[in-house]
Design an enzyme around this catalytic site. Structure first.
Site, PDB file in Angstrom:
ATOM      1  N   ILE A  11       0.857  -1.197   0.000  1.00  0.00           N
ATOM      2  CA  ILE A  11       0.000   0.000   0.000  1.00  0.00           C
ATOM      3  C   ILE A  11       0.888   1.241   0.000  1.00  0.00           C
ATOM      4  O   ILE A  11       1.711   1.422   0.908  1.00  0.00           O
ATOM      5  CB  ILE A  11      -0.914   0.028   1.249  1.00  0.00           C
ATOM      6  CG1 ILE A  11      -1.788  -1.229   1.313  1.00  0.00           C
ATOM      7  CG2 ILE A  11      -1.788   1.283   1.244  1.00  0.00           C
ATOM      8  CD1 ILE A  11      -2.492  -1.425   2.662  1.00  0.00           C
ATOM      9  N   ASN A  88      -2.221   4.147  -3.882  1.00  0.00           N
ATOM     10  CA  ASN A  88      -3.071   5.110  -3.178  1.00  0.00           C
ATOM     11  C   ASN A  88      -2.396   6.457  -2.955  1.00  0.00           C
ATOM     12  O   ASN A  88      -3.074   7.473  -2.850  1.00  0.00           O
ATOM     13  CB  ASN A  88      -3.481   4.487  -1.830  1.00  0.00           C
ATOM     14  CG  ASN A  88      -4.023   5.507  -0.857  1.00  0.00           C
ATOM     15  OD1 ASN A  88      -5.166   5.944  -0.987  1.00  0.00           O
ATOM     16  ND2 ASN A  88      -3.202   5.918   0.109  1.00  0.00           N
ATOM     17  N   TYR A 154      -5.188  18.747 -10.709  1.00  0.00           N
ATOM     18  CA  TYR A 154      -5.560  17.570  -9.913  1.00  0.00           C
ATOM     19  C   TYR A 154      -6.515  16.674 -10.709  1.00  0.00           C
ATOM     20  O   TYR A 154      -6.311  15.452 -10.800  1.00  0.00           O
ATOM     21  CB  TYR A 154      -6.197  17.974  -8.577  1.00  0.00           C
ATOM     22  CG  TYR A 154      -6.630  16.770  -7.770  1.00  0.00           C
ATOM     23  CD1 TYR A 154      -5.685  15.937  -7.179  1.00  0.00           C
ATOM     24  CD2 TYR A 154      -7.977  16.434  -7.627  1.00  0.00           C
ATOM     25  CE1 TYR A 154      -6.065  14.802  -6.469  1.00  0.00           C
ATOM     26  CE2 TYR A 154      -8.370  15.306  -6.922  1.00  0.00           C
ATOM     27  CZ  TYR A 154      -7.412  14.491  -6.345  1.00  0.00           C
ATOM     28  OH  TYR A 154      -7.808  13.365  -5.647  1.00  0.00           O
ATOM     29  N   LYS A 158      -5.919  12.783 -12.100  1.00  0.00           N
ATOM     30  CA  LYS A 158      -6.773  11.631 -11.796  1.00  0.00           C
ATOM     31  C   LYS A 158      -7.409  11.066 -13.073  1.00  0.00           C
ATOM     32  O   LYS A 158      -7.698   9.872 -13.151  1.00  0.00           O
ATOM     33  CB  LYS A 158      -7.823  12.012 -10.748  1.00  0.00           C
ATOM     34  CG  LYS A 158      -7.225  12.226  -9.360  1.00  0.00           C
ATOM     35  CD  LYS A 158      -6.585  10.941  -8.826  1.00  0.00           C
ATOM     36  CE  LYS A 158      -6.033  11.071  -7.425  1.00  0.00           C
ATOM     37  NZ  LYS A 158      -5.511   9.786  -6.903  1.00  0.00           N
TER      38      LYS A 158
HETATM   39  P1  NDP Z   1      -4.194  11.822   2.959  1.00  0.00           P
HETATM   40  O1  NDP Z   1      -3.540  13.139   2.798  1.00  0.00           O
HETATM   41  O2  NDP Z   1      -4.807  11.489   4.271  1.00  0.00           O
HETATM   42  O3  NDP Z   1      -3.187  10.639   2.551  1.00  0.00           O
HETATM   43  C1  NDP Z   1      -2.348  10.757   1.436  1.00  0.00           C
HETATM   44  C2  NDP Z   1      -1.246   9.726   1.545  1.00  0.00           C
HETATM   45  O4  NDP Z   1      -0.389   9.823   0.387  1.00  0.00           O
HETATM   46  C3  NDP Z   1      -0.367   9.932   2.759  1.00  0.00           C
HETATM   47  O5  NDP Z   1      -0.138   8.679   3.370  1.00  0.00           O
HETATM   48  C4  NDP Z   1       0.925  10.477   2.185  1.00  0.00           C
HETATM   49  O6  NDP Z   1       2.024  10.020   2.960  1.00  0.00           O
HETATM   50  C5  NDP Z   1       0.947   9.824   0.816  1.00  0.00           C
HETATM   51  N1  NDP Z   1       1.826  10.529  -0.118  1.00  0.00           N
HETATM   52  C6  NDP Z   1       1.715  11.786  -0.584  1.00  0.00           C
HETATM   53  N2  NDP Z   1       2.753  12.091  -1.384  1.00  0.00           N
HETATM   54  C7  NDP Z   1       3.550  10.991  -1.414  1.00  0.00           C
HETATM   55  C8  NDP Z   1       4.787  10.677  -2.040  1.00  0.00           C
HETATM   56  N3  NDP Z   1       5.417  11.572  -2.822  1.00  0.00           N
HETATM   57  N4  NDP Z   1       5.322   9.450  -1.844  1.00  0.00           N
HETATM   58  C9  NDP Z   1       4.702   8.545  -1.061  1.00  0.00           C
HETATM   59  N5  NDP Z   1       3.531   8.783  -0.441  1.00  0.00           N
HETATM   60  C10 NDP Z   1       2.967   9.994  -0.620  1.00  0.00           C
HETATM   61  O7  NDP Z   1      -5.299  11.765   1.800  1.00  0.00           O
HETATM   62  P2  NDP Z   1      -6.282  10.587   1.301  1.00  0.00           P
HETATM   63  O8  NDP Z   1      -6.166   9.397   2.147  1.00  0.00           O
HETATM   64  O9  NDP Z   1      -7.596  11.207   1.105  1.00  0.00           O
HETATM   65  O10 NDP Z   1      -5.661  10.313  -0.158  1.00  0.00           O
HETATM   66  C11 NDP Z   1      -5.363   9.021  -0.644  1.00  0.00           C
HETATM   67  C12 NDP Z   1      -5.706   8.947  -2.125  1.00  0.00           C
HETATM   68  O11 NDP Z   1      -7.117   9.101  -2.287  1.00  0.00           O
HETATM   69  C13 NDP Z   1      -5.058  10.033  -2.980  1.00  0.00           C
HETATM   70  O12 NDP Z   1      -4.593   9.454  -4.183  1.00  0.00           O
HETATM   71  C14 NDP Z   1      -6.219  10.979  -3.256  1.00  0.00           C
HETATM   72  O13 NDP Z   1      -6.052  11.697  -4.446  1.00  0.00           O
HETATM   73  C15 NDP Z   1      -7.368  10.009  -3.339  1.00  0.00           C
HETATM   74  N6  NDP Z   1      -8.706  10.564  -3.171  1.00  0.00           N
HETATM   75  C16 NDP Z   1      -9.037  11.262  -2.037  1.00  0.00           C
HETATM   76  C17 NDP Z   1     -10.309  11.782  -1.899  1.00  0.00           C
HETATM   77  C18 NDP Z   1     -10.710  12.582  -0.706  1.00  0.00           C
HETATM   78  O14 NDP Z   1     -11.751  13.247  -0.763  1.00  0.00           O
HETATM   79  N7  NDP Z   1      -9.984  12.557   0.381  1.00  0.00           N
HETATM   80  C19 NDP Z   1     -11.324  11.566  -2.932  1.00  0.00           C
HETATM   81  C20 NDP Z   1     -10.870  10.828  -4.067  1.00  0.00           C
HETATM   82  C21 NDP Z   1      -9.611  10.344  -4.167  1.00  0.00           C
HETATM   83  P3  NDP Z   1       3.349  10.876   3.316  1.00  0.00           P
HETATM   84  O15 NDP Z   1       2.942  12.322   3.373  1.00  0.00           O
HETATM   85  O16 NDP Z   1       3.792  10.301   4.621  1.00  0.00           O
HETATM   86  O17 NDP Z   1       4.291  10.562   2.180  1.00  0.00           O
HETATM   87  C1  8X3 Z   2     -10.684  14.297  -4.265  1.00  0.00           C
HETATM   88  C2  8X3 Z   2     -12.058  14.707  -4.297  1.00  0.00           C
HETATM   89  O1  8X3 Z   2     -13.121  16.922  -3.831  1.00  0.00           O
HETATM   90  O2  8X3 Z   2     -11.117  17.038  -5.116  1.00  0.00           O
HETATM   91  O3  8X3 Z   2     -10.319  13.446  -5.279  1.00  0.00           O
HETATM   92  O4  8X3 Z   2     -13.082  16.099  -6.098  1.00  0.00           O
HETATM   93  S1  8X3 Z   2     -12.320  16.280  -4.874  1.00  0.00           S
END
Ligand code: NDP
Ligand code: 8X3
Length: 254
Positions: A11, A88, A154, A158
């Site tokens: 993951i 992710n 962004y 995606k």
């Molecule tokens: P968080 O910010 O809570 O988690 C993001 C994770 O990505 C963190 O664990 C961070 O870890 C990691 N990350 C960021 N940059 C890097 C990097 N360069 N290398 C390795 N790891 C990285 O956000 P979410 O859990 O919401 O996001 C997870 C995924 O879900 C993303 O791809 C996001 O685009 C997607 N998503 C989120 C939505 C939302 O509404 N929240 C909706 C749709 C999609 P660390 O900083 O420790 O590296």
């Molecule tokens: C993250 C959800 O709010 O930017 O992918 O569309 S939003």
């Protein structure tokens, strides 16, 4: 599902939000975990937590920036066989008109969400191909299907994840490898804190009056997708909170 017991699950972005929740849910299913993110301290804490709750699983942690292709390749050489890859790791920086987006913000989003996902996939897919087994689950977004104003880069990143997932379906059609894309709507994680550079009131206002998804809601779907029988591939899934109808259309209780 018992199908996930003993499987090795990688993951990315496991230090927070959806990725961390996925780690907890796969651990519950008896999978061994390979957890990657930049914040190693958080991964170590999570590992301790998971190993104390699930004595039979093995958890390894990797300090890894998915943008660094060479580091991804070198780290992946130590992974062993990966059965399930959850791509992710991802982020959004800002909410601005295209002409106001800095080069740094643009690079960060594209290098992480698109190139980072490709780096990890390139490191893991050849092994899956050699073994003729494996499952890649990409976390896209509703934003990849419906662009919105002030979200160009962004949303574009995606949309690229969606295209890459679909292209991989063709490229693995003659194998037992599964490619799935899960597209969440609004999930309350650290996502908006990262978007607004730690401005908590801005981040909180995103979720005001709505009951958003949380990381667990998406983790449940990821584990469900991974747990289907080998001849079943859930290629695509769109997951909304009940009060969401489109990328930027949510009903907020007054
Ligand atoms: P968080 O910010 O809570 O988690 C993001 C994770 O990505 C963190 O664990 C961070 O870890 C990691 N990350 C960021 N940059 C890097 C990097 N360069 N290398 C390795 N790891 C990285 O956000 P979410 O859990 O919401 O996001 C997870 C995924 O879900 C993303 O791809 C996001 O685009 C997607 N998503 C989120 C939505 C939302 O509404 N929240 C909706 C749709 C999609 P660390 O900083 O420790 O590296
Ligand atoms: C993250 C959800 O709010 O930017 O992918 O569309 S939003």
């Amino acid at each position: 599902s018992s199908r996930l017991r003993g499987k090795n699950v990688l993951i990315t972005g496991a230090s927070s939000g959806i990725g961390e929740a996925c780690a907890r849910h796969f651990a519950q299913a008896g999978s061994n975990l390979l957890l990657a993110a930049r914040r190693k301290d958080r991964l170590e804490k999570l590992k301790k937590d998971l190993e104390s709750q699930h004595s039979q699983i093995k958890v390894s942690t990797f300090e890894l920036d998915v943008r660094n292709r060479a580091k991804v390749q070198a780290t992946a050489a130590t992974f062993g066989d990966v059965d399930v890859l959850v791509n992710n790791a991802g982020l959004v920086i800002g909410l601005e008109k295209l002409e106001d987006i800095t080069e740094e913000a643009m690079d960060t989003m594209i290098d992480t969400n698109v190139k980072g996902l490709v780096h990890v996939t390139q490191a893991v897919l050849p092994g899956m191909r050699a073994r003729d087994r494996g499952h890649i689950i990409n976390i896209g977004s509703v934003a990849g299907q419906q662009a919105y104003g002030n979200g160009s880069i962004y949303c574009g990143s995606k949309a690229a994840v969606a295209s890459i997932s679909k292209a991989l379906l063709f490229e693995t059609i003659d194998t037992a490898i599964r490619i799935s894309e899960i597209n969440p709507g609004m999930v309350e994680t650290e996502f908006s804190m990262v978007r607004f550079k730690g401005d908590k009131s801005k981040a909180d206002s995103v979720y005001k009056g709505v009951h958003p998804l949380d990381g667990n809601d998406i983790a449940e779907t990821v584990v469900f997708v991974a747990g289907r029988p080998e001849h079943v591939n859930i290629a695509e899934m769109l997951v909304f909170p009940t009060n969401q109808a489109a990328a930027t259309t949510v009903y907020r209780k007054p």
